[in-house]
Motif scaffolding. Structure first.
Motif, PDB file in Angstrom:
ATOM      1  N   ASP A  35       0.700  -1.035   0.014  1.00 21.56           N
ATOM      2  CA  ASP A  35       0.035  -0.045  -0.108  1.00 21.56           C
ATOM      3  C   ASP A  35       0.858   1.083  -0.014  1.00 21.56           C
ATOM      4  O   ASP A  35       1.244   1.996   0.931  1.00 21.56           O
ATOM      5  CB  ASP A  35      -0.972   0.032   1.435  1.00 21.56           C
ATOM      6  CG  ASP A  35      -1.815   1.079   1.121  1.00 21.56           C
ATOM      7  OD1 ASP A  35      -2.056   2.081   0.436  1.00 21.56           O
ATOM      8  OD2 ASP A  35      -2.924   1.005   1.993  1.00 21.56           O
ATOM      9  N   SER A  36       1.213   1.376  -1.102  1.00 24.31           N
ATOM     10  CA  SER A  36       2.262   2.712  -1.273  1.00 24.31           C
ATOM     11  C   SER A  36       1.963   3.936  -0.696  1.00 24.31           C
ATOM     12  O   SER A  36       2.740   4.986  -0.332  1.00 24.31           O
ATOM     13  CB  SER A  36       2.929   2.654  -2.587  1.00 24.31           C
ATOM     14  OG  SER A  36       1.654   3.104  -3.488  1.00 24.31           O
ATOM     15  N   GLU A  37       0.637   4.347  -1.190  1.00 24.52           N
ATOM     16  CA  GLU A  37      -0.153   5.661  -0.512  1.00 24.52           C
ATOM     17  C   GLU A  37       0.006   5.915   0.905  1.00 24.52           C
ATOM     18  O   GLU A  37       0.510   6.877   1.398  1.00 24.52           O
ATOM     19  CB  GLU A  37      -1.356   5.982  -1.418  1.00 24.52           C
ATOM     20  CG  GLU A  37      -1.974   7.193  -1.053  1.00 24.52           C
ATOM     21  CD  GLU A  37      -3.352   7.469  -1.849  1.00 24.52           C
ATOM     22  OE1 GLU A  37      -3.893   8.474  -1.428  1.00 24.52           O
ATOM     23  OE2 GLU A  37      -3.616   6.816  -2.545  1.00 24.52           O
ATOM     24  N   ALA A  38      -0.601   4.959   1.708  1.00 23.66           N
ATOM     25  CA  ALA A  38      -0.652   4.799   3.027  1.00 23.66           C
ATOM     26  C   ALA A  38       0.826   4.771   3.780  1.00 23.66           C
ATOM     27  O   ALA A  38       1.224   5.587   4.614  1.00 23.66           O
ATOM     28  CB  ALA A  38      -1.452   3.617   3.538  1.00 23.66           C
ATOM     29  N   SER A  39       1.734   4.108   3.278  1.00 23.81           N
ATOM     30  CA  SER A  39       3.170   4.109   3.460  1.00 23.81           C
ATOM     31  C   SER A  39       3.899   5.277   3.549  1.00 23.81           C
ATOM     32  O   SER A  39       4.604   5.669   4.355  1.00 23.81           O
ATOM     33  CB  SER A  39       3.867   2.938   2.913  1.00 23.81           C
ATOM     34  OG  SER A  39       3.243   1.604   3.310  1.00 23.81           O
ATOM     35  N   ARG A  40       3.620   6.084   2.253  1.00 18.75           N
ATOM     36  CA  ARG A  40       4.069   7.255   2.082  1.00 18.75           C
ATOM     37  C   ARG A  40       3.794   8.262   3.066  1.00 18.75           C
ATOM     38  O   ARG A  40       4.315   8.946   3.765  1.00 18.75           O
ATOM     39  CB  ARG A  40       3.787   7.807   0.712  1.00 18.75           C
ATOM     40  CG  ARG A  40       4.636   8.947   0.218  1.00 18.75           C
ATOM     41  CD  ARG A  40       4.224   9.406  -1.069  1.00 18.75           C
ATOM     42  NE  ARG A  40       4.595   8.575  -1.949  1.00 18.75           N
ATOM     43  CZ  ARG A  40       3.487   7.908  -3.021  1.00 18.75           C
ATOM     44  NH1 ARG A  40       2.224   8.107  -2.570  1.00 18.75           N
ATOM     45  NH2 ARG A  40       3.562   6.812  -3.648  1.00 18.75           N
ATOM     46  N   ALA A  41       2.509   8.187   3.459  1.00 11.49           N
ATOM     47  CA  ALA A  41       1.831   9.233   4.510  1.00 11.49           C
ATOM     48  C   ALA A  41       2.384   8.848   5.712  1.00 11.49           C
ATOM     49  O   ALA A  41       2.816   9.884   6.500  1.00 11.49           O
ATOM     50  CB  ALA A  41       0.275   9.082   4.388  1.00 11.49           C
ATOM     51  N   ASP A  44       6.066   9.918   5.764  1.00 13.05           N
ATOM     52  CA  ASP A  44       5.958  11.462   5.754  1.00 13.05           C
ATOM     53  C   ASP A  44       5.799  11.928   7.270  1.00 13.05           C
ATOM     54  O   ASP A  44       6.565  12.797   7.701  1.00 13.05           O
ATOM     55  CB  ASP A  44       5.080  12.149   4.961  1.00 13.05           C
ATOM     56  CG  ASP A  44       5.478  12.064   3.397  1.00 13.05           C
ATOM     57  OD1 ASP A  44       6.592  11.646   3.066  1.00 13.05           O
ATOM     58  OD2 ASP A  44       4.627  12.094   2.432  1.00 13.05           O
ATOM     59  N   ARG A 101      11.554   3.676   2.315  1.00 10.49           N
ATOM     60  CA  ARG A 101      10.975   4.307   1.046  1.00 10.49           C
ATOM     61  C   ARG A 101      11.475   3.738  -0.315  1.00 10.49           C
ATOM     62  O   ARG A 101      10.823   3.416  -1.219  1.00 10.49           O
ATOM     63  CB  ARG A 101      11.270   5.760   1.055  1.00 10.49           C
ATOM     64  CG  ARG A 101      10.571   6.450   2.094  1.00 10.49           C
ATOM     65  CD  ARG A 101      10.766   8.126   1.835  1.00 10.49           C
ATOM     66  NE  ARG A 101      10.252   8.867   2.921  1.00 10.49           N
ATOM     67  CZ  ARG A 101       9.180   9.596   2.970  1.00 10.49           C
ATOM     68  NH1 ARG A 101       8.155   9.198   1.805  1.00 10.49           N
ATOM     69  NH2 ARG A 101       8.462  10.295   3.678  1.00 10.49           N
TER      70      ARG A 101
END
Length: 226
Positions: A35-41, A44, A101
């Motif tokens: 889940d790249s979007e949730a992991s990126r958040a 961050d 990342r």
């Protein structure tokens, strides 16, 4: 009769940091390499937490420790040493987060989570020492007016971005009465339209009940001053 409470410059910022740390730890614990979007958040948020932790250490090193040393030589030595350890830990976590990342995997995610958990645990013990032993030294050496002055110097050193970040994590972490007092003080310091925007910006950070209580408490304080 109870003695009046002394001014505690650690109390509110440490509430904010504990809240920020535990929330971030939860987010990192939920990392999912798929889940790249949730992991990126989440990553961050971790970067932002580590930035604030570094800033917090620098403020204490610059303002609080010299005050302790001026009246109680050697009194800040242990915590100053721990600050050096924490700066090393922050750099290590930043490097590990960057690696996650670049090459996410369940193994790397779990390793980062566990290392962050150790960092949080160490900070919780560290803050307890500051809130007890350091406060004892500060209260022995300074009256409340002097402590408020030191605290105001710290606040004056913050740039707007850091102020906003602290407010974001402090607001939901405070007891109701302290939250109302904080926003009442902000209202005194800001033009009306600016404060209205700041207050509205706090709404997403609070549940419906806490938000309604804050608005009601501010209205009540304003009515008393009318």
């Amino acid at each position: 009769m109870h003695k009046p409470a002394r001014f505690d410059m650690y109390a509110t910022i440490h509430r904010a940091l504990r809240h920020f740390m535990t929330d971030t730890l939860t987010q990192i614990g939920r990392l999912d390499a798929g889940d790249s979007e949730a992991s990126r958040a989440a990553l961050d948020q971790l970067d932002t937490l580590l930035y604030l932790c570094r800033q917090h250490l620098e403020h204490e090193n610059r303002f609080v420790h010299p005050a302790i040393e001026a009246r109680s030589p050697g009194g800040s030595q242990r915590i100053a040493g721990e600050h050096e350890d924490h700066l090393e830990a922050i750099a290590a976590l930043e490097a590990e987060a960057l690696a996650v990342r670049q090459a996410p995997s369940p193994t790397a995610d779990l390793r980062l989570y566990r290392h962050l958990a150790l960092f949080v645990a160490d900070n919780f013990e560290h803050m307890q020492i500051e809130e007890t032993r350091h406060n004892e030294l500060l209260w022995q050496g300074y009256d409340d007016a002097e402590l408020v002055q030191i605290h105001e110097q710290i606040l004056a050193s913050l740039d707007p971005a850091e102020r906003g970040l602290v407010l974001r994590w402090m607001t939901p972490a405070l007891p109701r009465s302290e939250r109302a007092a904080l926003y009442a003080e902000l209202r005194k310091q800001m033009p009306g339209e600016v404060f209205s925007a700041v207050l509205e910006g706090a709404k997403p950070w609070l549940g419906a009940q806490d938000w309604a209580a804050l608005v009601a408490d501010l209205d009540q304080r304003e009515a008393l001053l009318a």
